[in-house]
Scaffold this active site. Structure first.
Site, PDB file in Angstrom:
ATOM      1  N   HIS A 557       0.828  -1.200   0.000  1.00 22.09           N
ATOM      2  CA  HIS A 557       0.000   0.000   0.000  1.00 22.09           C
ATOM      3  C   HIS A 557       0.867   1.256   0.000  1.00 22.09           C
ATOM      4  O   HIS A 557       0.511   2.265   0.600  1.00 22.09           O
ATOM      5  CB  HIS A 557      -0.904   0.016   1.241  1.00 22.09           C
ATOM      6  CG  HIS A 557      -1.935  -1.053   1.237  1.00 22.09           C
ATOM      7  ND1 HIS A 557      -2.752  -1.304   2.325  1.00 22.09           N
ATOM      8  CD2 HIS A 557      -2.308  -1.952   0.290  1.00 22.09           C
ATOM      9  CE1 HIS A 557      -3.563  -2.313   2.048  1.00 22.09           C
ATOM     10  NE2 HIS A 557      -3.313  -2.718   0.814  1.00 22.09           N
ATOM     11  N   HIS A 601      -7.326  -0.125   1.772  1.00 25.30           N
ATOM     12  CA  HIS A 601      -6.489  -0.852   0.830  1.00 25.30           C
ATOM     13  C   HIS A 601      -6.442   0.014  -0.418  1.00 25.30           C
ATOM     14  O   HIS A 601      -7.483   0.311  -1.018  1.00 25.30           O
ATOM     15  CB  HIS A 601      -7.073  -2.235   0.557  1.00 25.30           C
ATOM     16  CG  HIS A 601      -6.962  -3.164   1.723  1.00 25.30           C
ATOM     17  ND1 HIS A 601      -6.253  -4.340   1.671  1.00 25.30           N
ATOM     18  CD2 HIS A 601      -7.442  -3.067   2.986  1.00 25.30           C
ATOM     19  CE1 HIS A 601      -6.313  -4.943   2.856  1.00 25.30           C
ATOM     20  NE2 HIS A 601      -7.038  -4.178   3.661  1.00 25.30           N
TER      21      HIS A 601
END
Length: 625
Positions: A557, A601
């Site tokens: 991420h 996410h």
């Protein structure tokens, strides 16, 4: 790249394994040959051979999540020409199979980046280097990731706007999340937080184990509400919402490009084309094109309107710096002529996680061992209209929980910890997929997981993810060679407080494991010592601190290498309209612009950024004459 032939070999291998056990279905072999013919039809090579000095209204560099989305939206106007340039190829059946997501990271579809050696994290990785996967394929990381769809918390985006980025509050970005989404979520059909007509399919994972059901029930018993984490409140527990369509991966390429690629003559797609630098008029600081290599030959494309970098959190800053846009001292040291001094790559955030704890159970045949995939599972997955076999499991991840640590100073509705409940571990694929993709040492697998794999003992893992890290990394160029990977130092856990928050998360995970729903299936902590942590009492705080630094695990991420912010922000590279500060006709549109990492996410965020950018670009340039 993993191809259709691999799938056919898997099918044959499974059939032969069943035959050796004496339980093979004699009729299945008759189906393998025609299925092999079906699987033989691979995606045609996309694009065309480029023509040097071609001109396009918009040149989109990078065919990942944001690049595919943006190119599709901009080419909706048939009078605008769009070039989409991607360094990789095209996804195939291997990419579309959720259970194989860890294996895609071992292929040419992954750039294969690794960090510089770490001192405070990734101690269980070879050479103390964290693997940092990024997609190198049309669809980008959306074609190789775990497919989790999580937009984040409303407070994240309100914070972006408050920091000097007008237009990026939650109420202003929510319509762009909705624009991309085509939800198939049972029980949420009337929710105002979901759309049912966008390009990107979002659905609950179709394959579900009893382990996941027990975990969700236990989390509720521990005080977490059932929630739609993409809805009104993020706090709580839920089964995973995934970017899949009928149980198969639905990437940015599948959603945005594949349906229109043959219908839009104004959209030209170039694969296996590596952009090496931007073409910039230094006097006016105007980007007017790109230089790239295709089949070892150099080409130039010219942009009539804009060059848009969507090359990802590592690729976009690298191309900027190679083109003279970046930290002055660093560029001059490499002999790169300075065009615009900006703090490119000077900040990089990520959600570092702990791979564990792992719990064994008294259940049978619930954990997603690859050895449990049957020929029938494979045939059903590739031939049924709606796949719901083990092959539809998104890397084993089945449920998410969002909660606050004891030390959190954030508002009550803003979690700082996420649990990813996975029906397995490194043992699930006998150390052939996740272990290699994450760069874990052999010793970690041998001492922690090998016996689980040999016995096929049912178990599950709770990955504990830190949402708001204080540790900040950075990116820089190794040299002037555009084919040298950038140097990546995520600096995970250099702030001790990050370790303590993850430790709070592990303790919360242990409390959930003690709830009746998980005790009914005999859930108990895997009693094996993490290599390197032998000097600490098992399950003590110091043991867990050692484990956190050893079993460091990124869900990739990474953000903020081309941070969005006003000119007065000393860390900003682009403004709120994603234009590079001090430059003309140059934008960055991907997750690298994220100013502060959200409780999300980030793949969902990348879709949103591109949808919003498309509107901003169209507003600026209007309709063509």
């Amino acid at each position: 790249m993993m191809g259709s032939r691999w799938v056919l070999l898997l099918l044959l291998g499974l059939w032969m394994a069943e035959e050796s056990r004496g339980d093979a279905d004699p009729y299945l072999l008759d189906q393998i040959v025609p299925l092999g013919e079906l699987l033989g039809f691979q995606e045609p090579a996309l694009g065309r051979d480029p023509r040097n000095l071609s001109s396009y209204d918009f040149i989109v560099v990078g065919g990942g999540t944001s690049g595919c989305t943006l190119a599709s939206r901009l080419s909706e106007d048939p009078r605008r020409s769009v070039a989409l340039i991607e360094a990789g190829g095209v996804e195939n059946l291997g990419h579309l199979t959720p259970l194989l997501s860890s294996y895609t990271q071992l292929t040419a579809s992954n750039w294969g980046f690794k960090s510089v050696p770490q001192n405070a994290s990734c101690l269980g990785m070879n050479h103390r280097q964290c693997a940092l996967p990024r997609g190198k394929v049309l669809g980008g990381s959306s074609s190789i990731n775990t497919m989790i769809y999580n937009r984040g918390n409303r407070r994240d985006y309100d914070g972006w706007a408050a920091a000097g980025n007008p237009g990026w509050s939650y109420q202003e970005v929510l319509p762009y999340f909705l624009r991309s989404e085509r939800a198939h979520l049972e029980g949420l059909e009337q929710s105002p937080y979901h759309n049912h007509s966008g390009p990107l399919s979002v659905e609950f994972v179709r394959y579900r184990t009893k382990l996941a059901e027990a975990f969700v029930e236990a989390a509720v018993e521990a005080g977490l509400p059932l929630t739609d984490y993409n809805g009104e409140s993020q706090n709580g527990v839920s089964y995973v919402q995934a970017t899949t369509l009928n149980g198969r991966r639905h990437s940015a390429y599948s959603a945005y490009i594949q349906p229109v690629r043959d219908l839009r003559p104004n959209l030209h797609i170039f694969t296996f084309a590596r952009v090496t630098r931007l073409l910039v008029d230094e006097a006016s600081k105007t980007a007017y094109g790109v230089e790239f290599l295709h089949k070892n030959q150099s080409y130039v494309f010219r942009a009539l309107k804009e060059v848009i970098l969507s090359a990802g959190v590592f690729g976009s800053p690298q191309i900027l710096m190679l083109s003279g846009i970046g930290p002055e001292k660093d560029l001059r040291a490499l002999g790169i002529p300075l065009v615009q001094a900006l703090p490119v790559g000077r900040r990089m955030y990520d959600h570092i996680s702990h791979f564990g704890p792992t719990f064994v159970t008294n259940t049978s045949r619930q954990t997603n061992y690859f050895s449990r995939v049957t020929t029938t599972d494979v045939l059903s997955f590739y031939t049924d209209s709606k796949a719901d076999t083990r092959m539809s499991s998104i890397g084993g991840v089945e449920a998410l929980a969002f909660l606050k640590s004891n030390r959190s100073e954030l508002p009550p509705d803003w979690p700082d910890i996420e649990f990813m409940m996975t029906a397995g571990s490194l043992a699930s694929d006998e150390g052939t997929g996740v272990k290699m993709g994450a760069n874990f040492k052999d010793e970690v697998y041998e001492k922690l997981y090998k016996e689980l794999a040999k016995s096929e003992q049912d178990h599950f893992t709770l990955l504990v993810m830190l949402f708001h890290p204080r540790s900040v990394g950075r990116l820089w160029l190794k040299d002037r060679n555009p084919f040298s990977p950038p140097q990546l130092d995520p600096h995970y856990y250099t702030e001790d407080r990050d370790v303590e928050v993850v430790l709070d998360g592990i303790k919360a995970a242990l409390r959930i494991s003690e709830m009746p729903a998980l005790q009914r299936i005999g859930a108990r902590l895997l009693n094996r010592i993490v290599p390197g942590c032998e000097d600490f009492q098992f399950a003590s705080d110091d043991y867990w601190r050692c484990s956190i630094r050893t079993l460091s695990f990124t869900i990739y991420h990474q953000v903020s290498t081309c941070r969005m912010g006003p000119r007065i922000d000393p860390h900003a590279v682009v403004d709120h309209r994603l234009k590079v500060h001090g430059m003309r006709r140059l934008r960055v549109v991907d997750a690298s612009i994220v100013p502060v990492i959200p409780a999300a996410h980030t793949n969902a965020v990348a879709f949103m950024i591109a949808e919003k950018a498309a509107d901003m670009i169209r507003d600026e340039w209007g309709s063509s004459d």
